[in-house]
Design an enzyme around this catalytic site. Structure first.
Site, PDB file in Angstrom:
ATOM      1  N   ASP A   6      -0.702   4.565  19.706  1.00 14.91           N
ATOM      2  CA  ASP A   6      -2.173   4.786  19.539  1.00 14.91           C
ATOM      3  C   ASP A   6      -2.632   6.253  19.734  1.00 14.91           C
ATOM      4  O   ASP A   6      -1.917   7.048  20.025  1.00 14.91           O
ATOM      5  CB  ASP A   6      -2.857   3.963  20.499  1.00 14.91           C
ATOM      6  CG  ASP A   6      -2.543   4.062  21.910  1.00 14.91           C
ATOM      7  OD1 ASP A   6      -2.455   5.113  22.135  1.00 14.91           O
ATOM      8  OD2 ASP A   6      -2.352   3.054  22.794  1.00 14.91           O
ATOM      9  N   ASP A  52       2.313   5.137  23.410  1.00 13.27           N
ATOM     10  CA  ASP A  52       1.313   4.073  23.763  1.00 13.27           C
ATOM     11  C   ASP A  52       0.626   4.123  25.149  1.00 13.27           C
ATOM     12  O   ASP A  52       1.111   4.257  25.929  1.00 13.27           O
ATOM     13  CB  ASP A  52       2.231   2.526  23.865  1.00 13.27           C
ATOM     14  CG  ASP A  52       1.338   1.420  24.161  1.00 13.27           C
ATOM     15  OD1 ASP A  52       0.003   1.639  24.263  1.00 13.27           O
ATOM     16  OD2 ASP A  52       1.940   0.652  24.896  1.00 13.27           O
ATOM     17  N   ASP A  97      -0.759   8.247  -0.563  1.00 18.16           N
ATOM     18  CA  ASP A  97       0.544   7.227  -0.847  1.00 18.16           C
ATOM     19  C   ASP A  97       0.306   6.672  -2.316  1.00 18.16           C
ATOM     20  O   ASP A  97      -0.662   6.604  -3.024  1.00 18.16           O
ATOM     21  CB  ASP A  97      -0.183   5.951   0.063  1.00 18.16           C
ATOM     22  CG  ASP A  97       0.739   4.845   0.292  1.00 18.16           C
ATOM     23  OD1 ASP A  97       1.974   5.225   0.678  1.00 18.16           O
ATOM     24  OD2 ASP A  97       0.623   3.765  -0.266  1.00 18.16           O
ATOM     25  N   ASP A 129      -0.140  -2.297  25.098  1.00 19.59           N
ATOM     26  CA  ASP A 129       0.079  -3.279  24.105  1.00 19.59           C
ATOM     27  C   ASP A 129       1.431  -3.289  23.551  1.00 19.59           C
ATOM     28  O   ASP A 129       1.613  -3.836  22.607  1.00 19.59           O
ATOM     29  CB  ASP A 129      -1.169  -3.455  23.173  1.00 19.59           C
ATOM     30  CG  ASP A 129      -1.431  -2.152  22.254  1.00 19.59           C
ATOM     31  OD1 ASP A 129      -0.390  -1.003  22.323  1.00 19.59           O
ATOM     32  OD2 ASP A 129      -2.058  -2.122  21.568  1.00 19.59           O
ATOM     33  N   GLU A 189       2.878  11.692  -2.326  1.00 17.56           N
ATOM     34  CA  GLU A 189       3.979  10.841  -1.974  1.00 17.56           C
ATOM     35  C   GLU A 189       4.323  10.670  -3.587  1.00 17.56           C
ATOM     36  O   GLU A 189       3.513   9.485  -4.173  1.00 17.56           O
ATOM     37  CB  GLU A 189       3.818   9.565  -1.156  1.00 17.56           C
ATOM     38  CG  GLU A 189       5.211   8.911  -1.069  1.00 17.56           C
ATOM     39  CD  GLU A 189       4.982   7.275  -1.094  1.00 17.56           C
ATOM     40  OE1 GLU A 189       6.030   6.653  -0.535  1.00 17.56           O
ATOM     41  OE2 GLU A 189       3.962   6.773  -1.426  1.00 17.56           O
TER      42      GLU A 189
HETATM   43  C1  NOJ Z   1       4.647   4.248   0.620  1.00 18.01           C
HETATM   44  C2  NOJ Z   1       4.460   4.204   2.148  1.00 18.01           C
HETATM   45  O1  NOJ Z   1       5.102   5.234   2.626  1.00 18.01           O
HETATM   46  C3  NOJ Z   1       5.098   2.918   2.242  1.00 18.01           C
HETATM   47  O2  NOJ Z   1       5.497   2.774   3.729  1.00 18.01           O
HETATM   48  C4  NOJ Z   1       4.411   1.697   2.068  1.00 18.01           C
HETATM   49  O3  NOJ Z   1       5.030   0.577   2.427  1.00 18.01           O
HETATM   50  C5  NOJ Z   1       4.081   1.875   0.619  1.00 18.01           C
HETATM   51  N1  NOJ Z   1       3.730   3.226   0.002  1.00 18.01           N
HETATM   52  C6  NOJ Z   1       2.857   1.075   0.030  1.00 18.01           C
HETATM   53  O4  NOJ Z   1       1.795   1.417   0.590  1.00 18.01           O
END
Ligand code: NOJ
Length: 519
Positions: free
Chosen positions: A28, A20, A198, A24, A257
């Site tokens: 970041d 940080d 994601d 805050d 992922e």
């Molecule tokens: C996978 C991400 O790694 C996770 O952190 C997130 O909550 C979900 N996808 C939804 O986007």
């Protein structure tokens, strides 16, 4: 020459918990910039940053309201550009997190959808449906608990496989596809080296939206035939993206992922015209057991070889319990985590290090409920503690919280016992986890081994393999000492996760790297 992403060690920066700069309590991008020398010295090849885009933070940034900017909490667009330039100057590549399955409910598109009538072009970008009488359109549930549908005032429902603040996009919609292709170009033009995608297995949904049947769950690796995970239609999206990334110079890459149960299904995403790599959750989910780990390695390598993709190995990330704790916690968990690091970094392919694993951080299990922020905790009324325990800010230096994380109290409290685990303190201790990771990465970079892996005959609780030319790794995952396999007798010991016995016997939960004479 082999491309970088086939064997890269990629460090996951969970930005809000890394460093940080402005006090805050939230990490970041300037904080990341200030710690680039640490990452260079650690010896990683690239960084993957979790989302830092403007977001109401209903799911720690995985609810994006603007894909082309930086949330003021995390810095500015100029900071992101400076980070790319500085990381490159340090020889580090950068992977950003792309969230295509859903937007934030505060994204202009979703706000427009709410302000527009059923059947409108604005609603068609999302998955709005009529209910069944007063009930939602089907029985799908949110990965965070509760139902996957929320109702809007005119009676329609919209789908959210995660939180209600994360409405799912409709990937059959041309505007959605065009928008994400433009977002990719926006960051590729700025020099980013790749994207982590994601929920990459979630973009396509069964158009009939059939109920979720028995045998199919919302959470955990998906099984074939699921109505909203791993549908064949999703592959078209990645073919289009690959055409875009291939048009840029410099080996840009995608890592997916993808939570699927069958490694053969995973391999389909890594066909030569789709994504480059994917996280290996089979390996992450394997218990600390020689047979289970060997099975995970074999299955992954076999499936990926069929499409010519490299394996990746990962032990932890921001969604799972840290592996020190998963492997038994305390001294046992730490010993195993040390051995697991040498196993992971000896395997052919790429590897992911989740920030803090190089410090041996355990899961923080006793966070006060009122400080927990994960929607999983909130949506299950605490039945599931959620993922905050693996997201506690890093301890950098000093003897008391916030341990150099920033000038003021961190967004989640760090345990006072982490005074032993700060990066500063471990830097000067040759027996520390940090020193082990640094040595392992230095040796790994110098090894110049090929992508082969040959298992060596060994005792039941021992994993032993060699890679050409002349490198071997032996892991005793059992609870009794094990003698090293014949194949490494007389070999030079390069590195061990804990001291070996004088006759070179491996104590329980210990791994060692050897150079054999043939080198
Ligand atoms: C996978 C991400 O790694 C996770 O952190 C997130 O909550 C979900 N996808 C939804 O986007």
């Amino acid at each position: 020459m082999s491309t970088w992403w086939r064997h890269a060690v990629i460090y996951q920066v969970y930005v809000r918990s890394f460093a940080d700069s402005d006090g805050d309590g939230i990490g970041d991008l300037p904080g990341v910039r200030s710690r680039l020398p640490y990452l260079r010295d650690l010896g990683v090849d690239a960084l993957w940053l979790n989302p830092f885009y403007p977001s109401p933070q209903a799911d720690a940034g995985y609810d994006v309201s603007d894909y082309r900017d930086v949330d003021p909490r995390f810095g500015t667009l100029a900071d992101a550009e400076a980070l790319i330039a500085e990381a490159h100057a340090y020889g580090l590549r950068l992977i950003f997190d792309l969230v295509p399955n859903h937007t934030s409910d505060q994204h202009p598109w979703f706000r427009a959808a709410l302000a527009s009538p059923p059947g409108s072009r604005e609603r068609a970008r999302y998955l709005f449906r009529d209910g069944r009488g007063s009930r939602p359109p089907n029985n799908w549930s949110s990965a965070f608990g509760g139902r996957a549908w929320s109702q809007v005032p005119d009676g329609q429902w919209y789908l959210h496989l995660f939180a209600p603040q994360q409405p799912d996009l409709d990937w059959t919609n041309d505007e959605v596809r065009a928008e994400f292709e433009s977002i990719l170009r926006f960051w590729l033009d700025r020099g980013v080296d790749g994207f982590r995608i994601d929920v990459a297995h979630g973009l396509a949904k069964d158009p009939a939206m059939t109920d979720l049947g028995t045998g199919h769950a919302t959470s955990g690796p998906a099984v074939e035939g699921h109505p909203h995970w791993d549908l064949d239609e999703v592959h078209d999206v990645y073919r289009a993206w690959r055409r875009i990334s291939d048009g840029y110079p410099g080996d840009r890459t995608f890592v997916g992922e993808i939570w699927v149960a069958d490694p053969a299904r995973l391999a389909r995403y890594l066909r030569p015209d789709e994504l480059h790599t994917a996280f290996n959750f089979t390996f992450l989910l394997a218990p600390w057991d020689a047979k289970a780990l060997r099975y995970a390695v074999d299955e992954s390598m076999r499936a990926l070889a069929s499409v010519g993709a490299p394996a990746t190995w990962v032990l932890s990330n921001h969604d799972v319990i840290r592996h020190v704790t998963r492997y038994g916690d305390g001294a046992t968990g730490l010993r195993r985590a040390r051995a697991a690091a040498l196993l992971m970094l000896a395997l052919p392919g790429g590897a992911y290090i989740y920030q803090g694993e190089e410090l041996g951080l355990p899961e923080v299990l006793d966070l006060p409920s009122e400080l927990r922020q994960d929607p999983t905790f909130l949506r299950t009324q605490g039945a599931d503690p959620g993922r905050d325990g693996c997201r506690v800010p890093l301890p950098w230096s000093g003897t008391a919280p916030p341990f150099g994380f920033g000038p003021s109290t961190a967004w989640l409290p760090q345990p006072p016992s982490w005074a032993r685990l700060t990066a500063d303190r471990q830097s000067s201790d040759p027996a520390s986890m940090l020193s082990l990771y640094r040595s392992a990465l230095r040796h790994r970079a110098a090894l110049a081994v090929d992508d082969s892996l040959t298992w060596l005959p060994s005792a039941r609780d021992v994993l032993a393999f060699s890679r050409a030319p002349g490198f071997s790794c032996v892991v005793n995952a059992g609870d009794r000492p094990a003698s090293a396999p014949d194949a490494v007798r007389g070999a030079r010991l390069l590195l061990a996760s804990d001291p070996l016995a004088s006759d070179n016997t491996l104590p329980p939960d210990t791994a060692a790297w050897y150079l054999t004479e043939t080198r």
